[in-house]
Design a protein around this motif. Structure first.
Motif, PDB file in Angstrom:
ATOM      1  N   ALA A  79       0.844  -1.193   0.000  1.00  0.00           N
ATOM      2  CA  ALA A  79       0.000   0.000   0.000  1.00  0.00           C
ATOM      3  C   ALA A  79       0.880   1.244   0.000  1.00  0.00           C
ATOM      4  O   ALA A  79       0.579   2.230  -0.680  1.00  0.00           O
ATOM      5  CB  ALA A  79      -0.914  -0.016   1.210  1.00  0.00           C
ATOM      6  N   CYS A  80       1.977   1.188   0.754  1.00  0.00           N
ATOM      7  CA  CYS A  80       2.894   2.327   0.777  1.00  0.00           C
ATOM      8  C   CYS A  80       3.480   2.569  -0.604  1.00  0.00           C
ATOM      9  O   CYS A  80       3.587   3.718  -1.052  1.00  0.00           O
ATOM     10  CB  CYS A  80       4.028   2.082   1.767  1.00  0.00           C
ATOM     11  SG  CYS A  80       3.481   2.027   3.449  1.00  0.00           S
ATOM     12  N   LEU A  81       3.856   1.491  -1.256  1.00  0.00           N
ATOM     13  CA  LEU A  81       4.422   1.646  -2.600  1.00  0.00           C
ATOM     14  C   LEU A  81       3.383   2.246  -3.543  1.00  0.00           C
ATOM     15  O   LEU A  81       3.700   3.072  -4.398  1.00  0.00           O
ATOM     16  CB  LEU A  81       4.888   0.289  -3.129  1.00  0.00           C
ATOM     17  CG  LEU A  81       6.179  -0.233  -2.490  1.00  0.00           C
ATOM     18  CD1 LEU A  81       6.455  -1.653  -2.938  1.00  0.00           C
ATOM     19  CD2 LEU A  81       7.346   0.658  -2.856  1.00  0.00           C
ATOM     20  N   GLU A  82       2.135   1.821  -3.357  1.00  0.00           N
ATOM     21  CA  GLU A  82       1.081   2.388  -4.199  1.00  0.00           C
ATOM     22  C   GLU A  82       0.906   3.877  -3.927  1.00  0.00           C
ATOM     23  O   GLU A  82       0.677   4.671  -4.838  1.00  0.00           O
ATOM     24  CB  GLU A  82      -0.233   1.643  -3.959  1.00  0.00           C
ATOM     25  CG  GLU A  82      -0.285   0.356  -4.753  1.00  0.00           C
ATOM     26  CD  GLU A  82      -1.450  -0.521  -4.359  1.00  0.00           C
ATOM     27  OE1 GLU A  82      -2.458   0.010  -3.842  1.00  0.00           O
ATOM     28  OE2 GLU A  82      -1.358  -1.739  -4.562  1.00  0.00           O
TER      29      GLU A  82
ATOM     30  N   MET B 229      -9.662   1.669   2.048  1.00  0.00           N
ATOM     31  CA  MET B 229     -10.480   1.534   3.256  1.00  0.00           C
ATOM     32  C   MET B 229     -10.576   0.069   3.659  1.00  0.00           C
ATOM     33  O   MET B 229     -10.502  -0.263   4.842  1.00  0.00           O
ATOM     34  CB  MET B 229     -11.864   2.115   3.006  1.00  0.00           C
ATOM     35  CG  MET B 229     -12.649   2.250   4.276  1.00  0.00           C
ATOM     36  SD  MET B 229     -14.071   3.285   4.028  1.00  0.00           S
ATOM     37  CE  MET B 229     -15.318   2.075   3.781  1.00  0.00           C
ATOM     38  N   THR B 230     -10.731  -0.804   2.673  1.00  0.00           N
ATOM     39  CA  THR B 230     -10.814  -2.231   2.996  1.00  0.00           C
ATOM     40  C   THR B 230      -9.558  -2.676   3.739  1.00  0.00           C
ATOM     41  O   THR B 230      -9.628  -3.429   4.711  1.00  0.00           O
ATOM     42  CB  THR B 230     -10.969  -3.051   1.704  1.00  0.00           C
ATOM     43  OG1 THR B 230     -11.976  -2.447   0.912  1.00  0.00           O
ATOM     44  CG2 THR B 230     -11.349  -4.475   2.011  1.00  0.00           C
ATOM     45  N   MET B 231      -8.410  -2.165   3.292  1.00  0.00           N
ATOM     46  CA  MET B 231      -7.174  -2.548   3.967  1.00  0.00           C
ATOM     47  C   MET B 231      -7.177  -2.098   5.423  1.00  0.00           C
ATOM     48  O   MET B 231      -6.778  -2.834   6.318  1.00  0.00           O
ATOM     49  CB  MET B 231      -5.984  -1.935   3.242  1.00  0.00           C
ATOM     50  CG  MET B 231      -5.546  -2.729   2.042  1.00  0.00           C
ATOM     51  SD  MET B 231      -4.013  -2.104   1.394  1.00  0.00           S
ATOM     52  CE  MET B 231      -4.573  -1.042   0.119  1.00  0.00           C
ATOM     53  N   GLU B 270      -2.837  -7.817   2.689  1.00  0.00           N
ATOM     54  CA  GLU B 270      -3.490  -7.395   3.932  1.00  0.00           C
ATOM     55  C   GLU B 270      -4.403  -8.519   4.431  1.00  0.00           C
ATOM     56  O   GLU B 270      -4.478  -8.787   5.625  1.00  0.00           O
ATOM     57  CB  GLU B 270      -4.271  -6.113   3.674  1.00  0.00           C
ATOM     58  CG  GLU B 270      -4.647  -5.345   4.914  1.00  0.00           C
ATOM     59  CD  GLU B 270      -3.451  -4.881   5.720  1.00  0.00           C
ATOM     60  OE1 GLU B 270      -2.620  -4.153   5.168  1.00  0.00           O
ATOM     61  OE2 GLU B 270      -3.352  -5.245   6.905  1.00  0.00           O
ATOM     62  N   CYS B 271      -5.117  -9.176   3.497  1.00  0.00           N
ATOM     63  CA  CYS B 271      -5.974 -10.301   3.873  1.00  0.00           C
ATOM     64  C   CYS B 271      -5.141 -11.386   4.549  1.00  0.00           C
ATOM     65  O   CYS B 271      -5.511 -11.928   5.593  1.00  0.00           O
ATOM     66  CB  CYS B 271      -6.652 -10.911   2.646  1.00  0.00           C
ATOM     67  SG  CYS B 271      -7.880  -9.855   1.899  1.00  0.00           S
TER      68      CYS B 271
END
Lengths: 142, 883
Positions: A79-82, B229-231, B270-271
């Protein structure tokens, strides 16, 4: 939570440094130095994550620039990379094919862009369209 | 932005810096001077540009704390463009110690209540960067007010800024929480997302407090279309599921759905993280997560590989058996160039290794050592050492093999694990009798290798291994097969390069080996049980040459031991002299030498045995050991209560079956007590003896005493009877006093008063029992619901907790005026700002009425939820768990 975001070039010059937790000035420069040394010592084929003090750095190299995020250890690296990529895309759109020189001469605008993207260490807006619209409305002030 | 004619713009300055690369410092110095002048200008444009330049320089590492006031000046201009520059400068340079913070408060307040959305947003942005306790306290009401603004970006920002304020000012969380949660149902997705971000941070900090919100999060998880948000929601569930296992079943289905559908690797990861943090009991989902992990681990992208192993590390901790299939992949990864992936893979391996495959795994790990760099080599050695030593060598079945592994590890160039290797070799040799011969053989290779001495001389940690090697060789000299060779190696040139401790150990080892061999050879006739070692090379012609062999060894030592004389360490030299003296005892005559060596041998041959840490417990307690009766009963006669109470305690301890374990804990104290106790007779005798001594002393040295002192001393001596009782009593009091103080300091007043009563009763207690008593009191106090515990609970109140069901929202006035100092960074609460907040337009919202209403609403909704969704059971469980 994001602790700080740096844009540094390969030579270690800081092009932008934004902190979301308070540090003393001396400490800030020590961190910038350490982060650059750590990140630039890594081979481009290595994973884009490295532990730093009690946190971890997630970085990505675009041309001659390292975009580095310092986050908590349990944060999601991908997520950080994104997020980094989103930031770069926004910069690219805003400056129309962004180059290092754009960031050098427009450091104040880079801050404004980042503020639209991240607030108090959390990503606040993840839609490129919305961010660019806001930036354009901001542009009208000038 | 207009620039005055003579001022350099930001662009000019940056260009100037770039064109003056060689004397940049000088250029910046000059620019700095210009900036200082320009900042004093009355023209706002000039000032702003100067500030912008200064901000840029500050980012490069130049101080701008001196310009704080100018920053505030620029911040306060009405023109938005200038303002932005000021706010940016403030965000970058202000910190807690900046003294103009007070001025900033009002500026930001004005922005927050402005009608211009840009002004509000730059105000919020700036606040998030510079928030301090004072700012948070003064502005939280305004930030909270913006949460109900009509503009979505504003709501979004204020939610995130609220979190910043909570961090600095935790007391604000409770009053604001309800309003924050309401925005989970906001129309604007981005607002919901930011509220979820805030809640996610809060939940991770104190998951217990948010269990009852699980249904709400669940609904959001089902309806969320935004991956970000899901994450965050998954992260929240990752924190909640370990506390409430039933949630696992609930979210398993949606999780599966997400894992199947999503294309985003970040969400998928994340899942997986959520699964391994609390859902490892659910086999289906674990299987699915591991299936995806396999793709991660085998992917060529180093990021995915790394994350795959990182997740595996978590799985290994909970369910190692399911991860076994990844063992091979992890071992394959040891040759990867990326150190982060390797370390992670190593951690997975060390979690997976079992007794059966230990040998194979260790061999495969060691395969990578030669090609590795120093840091990685040490990491590999470390893993092997840790795996094998785990649970007292539980995994090692072949110690002979392991000893050789240890020796091999010791030779690893640049190793830093000498100490650990030395410890393990010594440990195994000491504890496993059957392994001693193997140990001596294994270390022999180290001892006779000149390159090892070279390495140790260069400062490698292998020196520590050599020390252990020498000790083992000397201690178990009976297992030495080739004494001559061994002694030669202990005398090899270059030993003086070794650290002095090792040299000393070497000399000692020579002595031990020599005496042992001589004893074996010369005293063979007397005792037939020649235990294997004694001089193999002379075995056949032992009849002829026994004496000659000893002579040869002796000559060898005499010829070379002299080099130790050059050692800088006195101990080495001294030991060398001793060794020489022992050698000089030799007469060459077997008949007279035999007994000498036998005697010497008997001195050094006694074996050092390892001792269990619990050995003391196995010593039975003598029946007549009286440890609970006061030794000086007569002094306490008047204080019947105290003594009686103490007897009770004593009896309880002795008689109570279940208390036996605890009694065992006290036993060591008891034993010490018994040893220090003296009978009355002994005591009286000692007293008299002391008196006599004092008298003698004074007679002898009377001239040194001043008249007054003399008298005092006399008085002390005369006072003897009381003195002997007084001394322990005093110390008992001081002991209790200090214990008391410590308790009071830690736990507040409850314990104090309870204990001081006890203390009064037992004011004349003897020292030991008082100490034991204190401990018991503490234990009992904690077991029961004592005032101490209550006091602790009171301090445990978590300000970051949302309200529990049924608990009324406290009014602002209801907060304690201050918490105990130094408790987990809870700030002192000051009454004044409350009124400041109450005076604001949103005061009601935060202070009093609204929260109550909100709370009623919350309860109603919860009830509705209960009925409609039939989650009663889960909820009740969650609440019980939360309580």
């Amino acid at each position: 939570m994001i602790r700080f975001i740096f844009i540094q070039n390969v030579l270690g010059k800081t092009r932008m440094a934004k902190y979301y937790v308070p540090y003393e000035d001396a400490e800030k420069h020590k961190i910038e130095y350490e982060v650059h040394r750590l990140v630039s010592s890594r081979n481009s084929k290595f994973a884009n994550t490295v532990e730093y003090r009690t946190h971890k750095l997630v970085y990505r190299k675009y041309a001659g620039l390292y975009f580095t995020l310092c986050v908590d250890v349990d944060d999601n690296e991908l997520a950080c990379l994104e997020l980094i990529h989103l930031f770069v895309e926004v910069l690219d759109h805003y400056f129309n094919y962004v180059k290092e020189i754009h960031l050098v001469y427009n450091f104040h605008k880079v801050f404004v862009i980042l503020d639209e993207l991240v607030l108090s260490g959390e990503p606040q807006e993840t839609s490129k369209k919305v961010i660019l619209e806001r930036l354009r409305s901001f542009e009208k002030l000038e | 932005m207009g620039i005055s004619l003579f001022q350099k713009s930001l662009r000019d300055m940056i260009s100037g810096m770039r064109s003056n690369r060689n004397n940049e410092e000088k250029y910046i110095q000059k620019t700095m001077e210009d900036i200082k002048k320009e900042l004093k200008s009355t023209d706002m444009k000039v000032k702003t540009v100067a500030l912008q330049k200064l901000t840029y320089l500050n980012m490069l590492g130049f101080d701008m704390s001196w310009a704080a006031f100018h920053v505030v000046e620029v911040m306060s201009t009405p023109k938005l463009l200038h303002k932005v520059v000021g706010y940016q400068a403030a965000a970058q340079s202000f910190n807690e110690s900046t003294d103009v913070m007070l001025l900033v408060t009002n500026l930001i307040k004005k922005d927050l209540i402005s009608t211009n959305p840009t002004e509000r947003s730059i105000g919020l942005d700036c606040l998030s960067n510079i928030v301090t306790l004072d700012l948070a306290r003064d502005l939280i009401a305004d930030v909270y007010g913006l949460l109900s603004s009509s503009s979505a970006p504003c709501r979004k920002r204020s939610a995130l800024v609220l979190y910043c304020c909570f961090l600095k000012y935790p007391d604000a969380l409770r009053p604001c929480f309800k309003g924050l949660v309401e925005h989970l149902e906001d129309n604007e997705q981005s607002v919901v997302c930011s509220v979820v971000s805030v809640l996610c941070e809060l939940v991770i900090r104190h998951p217990h407090n948010y269990l009852e919100m699980a249904p709400l999060f669940y609904r959001l998880l089902l309806s969320s279309t935004n991956n970000w948000m899901t994450m965050k929601l998954l992260k929240i569930f990752g924190a909640l599921t370990p506390l409430e296992p039933r949630l696992t079943k609930k979210i398993a289905e949606p999780l599966k759905g997400i894992m199947q559908q999503t294309m985003a690797k970040s969400l998928l990861f994340e899942c997986i993280t959520t699964v391994c943090s609390g859902m490892t009991a659910n086999e289906d989902i674990v299987e699915m997560a591991l299936g995806h992990l396999k793709d991660f681990v085998l992917d060529s992208d180093p990021n995915l590989k790394y994350l795959g192993f990182k997740a595996l590390e978590q799985f290994v901790r909970h369910i190692p058996q399911s991860v076994l299939r990844f063992g091979n992949a992890a071992l394959m990864c040891l040759s990867t160039a990326d150190p982060t992936i390797r370390s992670s893979a190593l951690r997975v391996i060390s979690g997976l290794v079992s007794k059966k495959d230990l040998k194979e795994v260790v061999v495969r790990i060691l395969d990578h050592v030669p090609a590795a760099d120093t840091a990685y080599r040490n990491e590999l050695s470390d893993v092997v050492l840790k795996i094998c030593r785990r649970e007292k060598y539980a995994l090692v079945s072949d110690f002979s093999w392991y000893l050789n592994v240890l020796v091999e590890l010791a030779r690893v160039p640049g190793s830093t694990h000498g100490k650990e290797i030395a410890f393990q070799i010594t440990d195994i040799a000491c504890r496993v009798e059957a392994m001693r011969e193997d140990a001596v053989q294994a270390v022999r290779t180290l001892l006779i290798d000149p390159s090892v001495v070279e390495m140790a001389g260069e400062g490698g940690s292998i020196a520590e291994v050599l020390e252990a090697t020498a000790w083992i060789t000397g201690e178990y000299a009976s297992c030495v097969e080739h004494p001559k060779e061994t002694i030669e190696s202990l005398l090899q040139p270059g030993i003086l390069k070794l650290p002095c401790r090792v040299q000393a150990m070497y000399v000692q080892a020579i002595l031990k080996v020599f005496v042992h061999v001589s004893n074996d050879l010369l005293c063979e006739d007397d005792d037939d049980n020649n235990d294997g070692g004694g001089g193999e090379e002379g075995e056949e012609d032992v009849e002829i040459d026994k004496n000659a062999v000893v002579g040869e060894l002796s000559d060898l030592i005499t010829a070379h031991v002299g080099q130790y004389a050059c050692s800088p360490d006195p101990e080495v030299v001294e030991r060398m002299s001793q060794l020489k003296a022992v050698l000089s005892l030799r007469t060459g005559d077997q008949a007279s030498d035999g007994p000498t060596y036998r005697r010497l041998h008997s001195i050094i041959s006694q074996e050092l045995l390892p001792m269990s840490g619990k050995a003391q417990r196995k010593v039975p307690r003598p029946e007549d050991l009286e440890v609970v009766t006061p030794i000086m009963e007569e002094f306490y006669d008047e204080d019947v209560d105290g003594t009686a109470a103490e007897h009770e305690v004593g009896d309880g301890e002795a008689a109570d079956g279940p208390e036996a374990e605890r009694a065992a804990q006290f036993r060591s104290a008891d034993a010490a007590q018994a040893l220090t106790e003296a009978t009355d007779e002994q005591r009286r005798h000692a007293q008299e003896h002391a008196k006599n001594q004092l008298k003698e002393h004074r007679q002898r040295h009377g001239i040194f005493y001043l008249a007054g002192e003399d008298k005092e001393a006399e008085g002390g001596a005369v006072d003897g009877d009381d003195g002997s009782a007084g001394l322990p009593e005093q110390s008992a009091n001081s002991e209790t006093g200090s214990a008391d103080g410590a308790l009071a300091g830690q736990q507040g007043g409850g314990m104090d008063s309870a204990y001081s009563k006890m203390r009064k009763k037992k004011s004349r207690h003897r020292k030991k029992s008082a100490v034991v008593e204190v401990r018991r009191d503490e234990d009992d106090g904690m077991a029961a619901d004592s005032p101490v515990k209550q006091a602790r609970n009171a301090l445990d109140v978590n300000p970051l907790a949302p309200l529990e069901s049924g608990e009324g929202l406290p009014e602002v006035e209801a907060y304690p005026t201050h918490y105990g100092a130094g408790e987990g960074g809870i700030p002192t609460y000051d009454a004044a700002p409350t009124t400041a907040m109450a005076a604001g337009p949103e005061a009601d919202l935060i202070g009093d009425a609204a929260p109550r209403e909100a709370k009623r609403g919350k309860e109603k909704r919860r009830r509705r939820k209960h009925k409609s969704r039939k989650h009663q059971q889960e909820d009740a469980g969650a609440e019980a768990a939360a309580e």
